[in-house]
Structures are given as structure tokens and as C-alpha cells.
Scaffold this active site. Structure first.
Site, mmCIF file in Angstrom:
data_model
loop_
_atom_site.group_PDB
_atom_site.id
_atom_site.type_symbol
_atom_site.label_atom_id
_atom_site.label_comp_id
_atom_site.label_asym_id
_atom_site.label_seq_id
_atom_site.Cartn_x
_atom_site.Cartn_y
_atom_site.Cartn_z
ATOM 1 N N ASP A 67 47.008 38.161 38.618
ATOM 2 C CA ASP A 67 47.322 38.052 40.048
ATOM 3 C C ASP A 67 46.244 37.338 40.854
ATOM 4 O O ASP A 67 45.138 37.089 40.362
ATOM 5 C CB ASP A 67 47.573 39.454 40.642
ATOM 6 C CG ASP A 67 46.601 40.506 40.094
ATOM 7 O OD1 ASP A 67 45.482 40.131 39.687
ATOM 8 O OD2 ASP A 67 46.963 41.685 40.060
ATOM 9 N N ASN A 136 47.778 54.432 42.792
ATOM 10 C CA ASN A 136 49.204 54.725 43.001
ATOM 11 C C ASN A 136 50.062 54.316 41.798
ATOM 12 O O ASN A 136 51.277 54.287 41.884
ATOM 13 C CB ASN A 136 49.707 54.022 44.273
ATOM 14 C CG ASN A 136 49.611 52.502 44.181
ATOM 15 O OD1 ASN A 136 49.215 51.957 43.150
ATOM 16 N ND2 ASN A 136 49.984 51.821 45.252
ATOM 17 N N HIS A 138 50.005 51.335 40.301
ATOM 18 C CA HIS A 138 50.383 49.916 40.167
ATOM 19 C C HIS A 138 49.723 49.290 38.941
ATOM 20 O O HIS A 138 48.650 49.697 38.506
ATOM 21 C CB HIS A 138 50.125 49.111 41.452
ATOM 22 C CG HIS A 138 48.691 48.840 41.795
ATOM 23 N ND1 HIS A 138 48.217 48.882 43.081
ATOM 24 C CD2 HIS A 138 47.626 48.485 41.032
ATOM 25 C CE1 HIS A 138 46.930 48.571 43.087
ATOM 26 N NE2 HIS A 138 46.551 48.335 41.853
ATOM 27 N N GLU A 143 53.497 47.088 43.119
ATOM 28 C CA GLU A 143 53.360 48.351 43.822
ATOM 29 C C GLU A 143 54.563 49.258 43.526
ATOM 30 O O GLU A 143 55.588 48.779 43.026
ATOM 31 C CB GLU A 143 53.266 48.076 45.340
ATOM 32 C CG GLU A 143 52.068 47.230 45.753
ATOM 33 C CD GLU A 143 50.741 48.003 45.750
ATOM 34 O OE1 GLU A 143 50.594 48.978 44.985
ATOM 35 O OE2 GLU A 143 49.841 47.601 46.511
HETATM 36 C C1 F6R Z 1 43.712 43.403 39.126
HETATM 37 C C2 F6R Z 1 44.932 44.189 39.099
HETATM 38 C C3 F6R Z 1 44.995 45.605 39.587
HETATM 39 C C4 F6R Z 1 43.760 46.442 39.240
HETATM 40 C C5 F6R Z 1 43.877 47.822 39.866
HETATM 41 C C6 F6R Z 1 42.650 48.664 39.600
HETATM 42 O O1 F6R Z 1 43.927 42.116 38.585
HETATM 43 O O2 F6R Z 1 45.904 43.664 38.692
HETATM 44 O O3 F6R Z 1 46.138 46.221 39.047
HETATM 45 O O4 F6R Z 1 43.648 46.537 37.853
HETATM 46 O O5 F6R Z 1 44.055 47.693 41.243
HETATM 47 O O6 F6R Z 1 41.562 48.100 40.265
HETATM 48 P P1 F6R Z 1 40.071 48.581 39.975
HETATM 49 O O7 F6R Z 1 39.784 48.201 38.565
HETATM 50 O O8 F6R Z 1 39.212 47.835 40.945
HETATM 51 O O9 F6R Z 1 40.057 50.054 40.172
#
Ligand code: F6R
Length: 257
Positions: A67, A136, A138, A143
Site C-alpha cells: 500500500d 482493528n 486490518h 479496513e
Molecule cells: C502497512 C500495512 C498495515 C500495517 C498495520 C500495522 O503496509 O499494510 O496493515 O501492517 O497497520 O502497522 P504497524 O506495524 O505500524 O503496527
């Protein structure tokens, strides 16, 4: 899903880096799906060290990230393009032609999403997809509520996600409201998946992922139960409220990387 329980962030990072290295050693033209955020930083550091020490051949490697924030140019200091360049691409001297991220500042975002899907298809799909997990549930920036059939698309970020990521920005209002992300279906097309989870912040999401047998679109990570080869490396903090963990479930088997 196979769960590997580790003590802490460092151990998670080392193990994950070992698995990335094993993938690349077993197939030099591997296609890796990559994530950003706090979770994989240690993995990239350990992988860079390993790759340099062991002189891993990476010239045939291709990468696709999950992403990017909408509106940020690849040069923007908070962009995932720059994150990847700093943490992985530059230290490994990967060529720009080997690495791919969706463009958050593309003039036509829908066309960009289609182009990204096409590019993944053209290289024959992703061999190993690295994932983090949002509080959450994701995965990527899919989301809660995102269709399990979704492909790369534009997603409006939840306020909780923007808040969780505000630590990377000067002001929390600076966190972009939208991201372009691989969809759930794009992620599930990967031949194997490695999800990392570390820290107490993730404990409720990890509990739900491991203990709730249902797959529900209001909890995107539950879609991983539909995939035959998912490995989860989680540390004790992320597993704090999970009652039973480290035994791989009988019907699942980890795909040898
Ligand atoms: C990042 C992504 C997100 C993160 C998630 C956890 O490319 O796709 O799904 O893996 O938000 O983020 P952190 O690792 O910062 O807790």
C-alpha cells in the site's frame, strides 16, 4: 495457520528475516509482497544484515508493497516509497525495476490500481506475502467491512488507523485520509503468507484472529483462514490474552519455504 511463538520483537524479526532469506535461497526469482509500518522494520534490518553477510543473490528478486498513502509523492518523507527505500531497497542495492509500490499520487488512482494488479499478474503472482496486522484487524489497508473479493483499490482509512499512524507524522491531521492498497483477494492470491505481530497493542486483534473460527468481513485478518499456507510469528506480548497458541492446528500445515 501455523503459529510460531517468540519472546519479543527482536526474535520475531530474526525469525521473519530467516524465512525471507530461505524463500530467496530456494527461488532466486522470488516475488516478495512487502509491508511497511513499525512491525517489519526489524525484519528488514535483520534481512539486510543476513543478505550482505551471506552474499545472497538478489538480482532476480521482485517486490510488491501492499500500500501507499493517497496524495503522497514517492519522495515525500512519510511515503511508504521512501520508507522502503530507506529500510530495504537502498541497503540491498535493489534496482528500481525490481521494486514496486502503488503510486499514491497517480493522476488516475483507479487506473493505477488496475495497473498494479496487472503488474503482479505479469510476474506470475506473489510467492511470499509479508503482513502486519492493524489493531482493528486490518491487513494492508483493508479496513473492517472491506469485501473479501476486493482487489487493489482506494480505501478510506479509519480514524483509529489514522491515529495509530499519527506517530509518524508531525500532526495527526497530516495523516492522509485515503490509501491505495492491495485488496483482500489480491493478498490471498499469494502462494504463502507470513503475518507478524508484536506488542501488547496487537493482543486483542491476535486473540480474535486465533480464537474466533468465523471469517467475517468486519475483521479483515479473518480472511486468512481461507488460505492454506499462513504462518504467524507473534511475540509473547501480542499473544498475551490468547489461551492456546503454539501448536499448529491439525488440519493445517506450514508450506516449507
Ligand atoms: C502497512 C500495512 C498495515 C500495517 C498495520 C500495522 O503496509 O499494510 O496493515 O501492517 O497497520 O502497522 P504497524 O506495524 O505500524 O503496527
Amino acid at each position: 495457520m501455523q503459529v510460531i511463538r517468540v519472546k519479543n520483537y527482536n526474535e520475531m524479526s530474526e525469525k521473519a528475516a530467516d524465512m525471507l532469506a530461505a524463500q530467496v535461497k530456494s527461488k532466486s526469482d522470488s516475488v516478495l509482497g512487502l509491508a511497511t509500518g513499525g512491525t517489519p522494520e526489524g525484519t528488514y534490518k535483520a534481512f539486510v544484515q543476513k543478505a550482505l553477510q551471506e552474499n545472497l543473490s538478489l538480482s532476480e528478486l521482485t517486490t510488491f508493497n501492499l500500500d501507499e498513502y493517497v496524495g503522497l509523492s514517492p519522495q515525500h518523507p512519510k511515503s511508504y516509497h521512501l520508507y522502503m527505500k530507506n529500510h530495504l531497497f537502498q541497503p540491498l542495492a535493489l534496482q528500481p525495476s525490481q521494486t514496486n509500490l502503488p503510486r499514491g499520487n497517480a493522476p488516475h488512482l483507479e487506473k493505477e490500481a488496475e495497473r498494479y494488479e496487472r503488474m503482479i499478474k505479469e510476474v506470475g503472482g506473489i510467492d511470499l506475502q509479508l503482513l502486519g496486522i492493524g489493531e482493528n484487524g486490518h491487513i494492508g489497508f483493508n479496513e473492517p467491512g472491506t469485501s473479501f473479493t476486493s482487489r487493489t483499490h482506494i480505501e478510506k482509512l479509519n480514524p483509529t488507523t489514522r491515529e495509530a499512524n499519527a506517530r509518524y507524522f508531525e500532526n495527526k491531521e497530516d495523516v492522509p485520509e485515503h490509501a491505495i492498497t492491495m485488496g483482500i483477494s489480491s493478498i490471498l492470491d499469494s502462494r504463502s503468507i507470513l503475518l507478524l505481530a508484536s506488542g501488547e497493542r496487537k493482543k486483542e486483534a491476535v486473540k480474535r484472529l486465533l480464537e474466533d473460527e468465523n471469517t467475517r468481513e468486519d475483521f479483515p485478518a479473518s480472511s486468512l483462514k481461507n488460505h492454506p499456507y499462513v504462518t504467524i510469528i507473534a511475540d509473547e506480548h501480542a499473544l498475551a490474552v490468547v489461551s492456546k497458541t503454539d501448536e499448529p492446528s491439525e488440519k493445517d500445515e506450514a508450506k516449507p519455504l
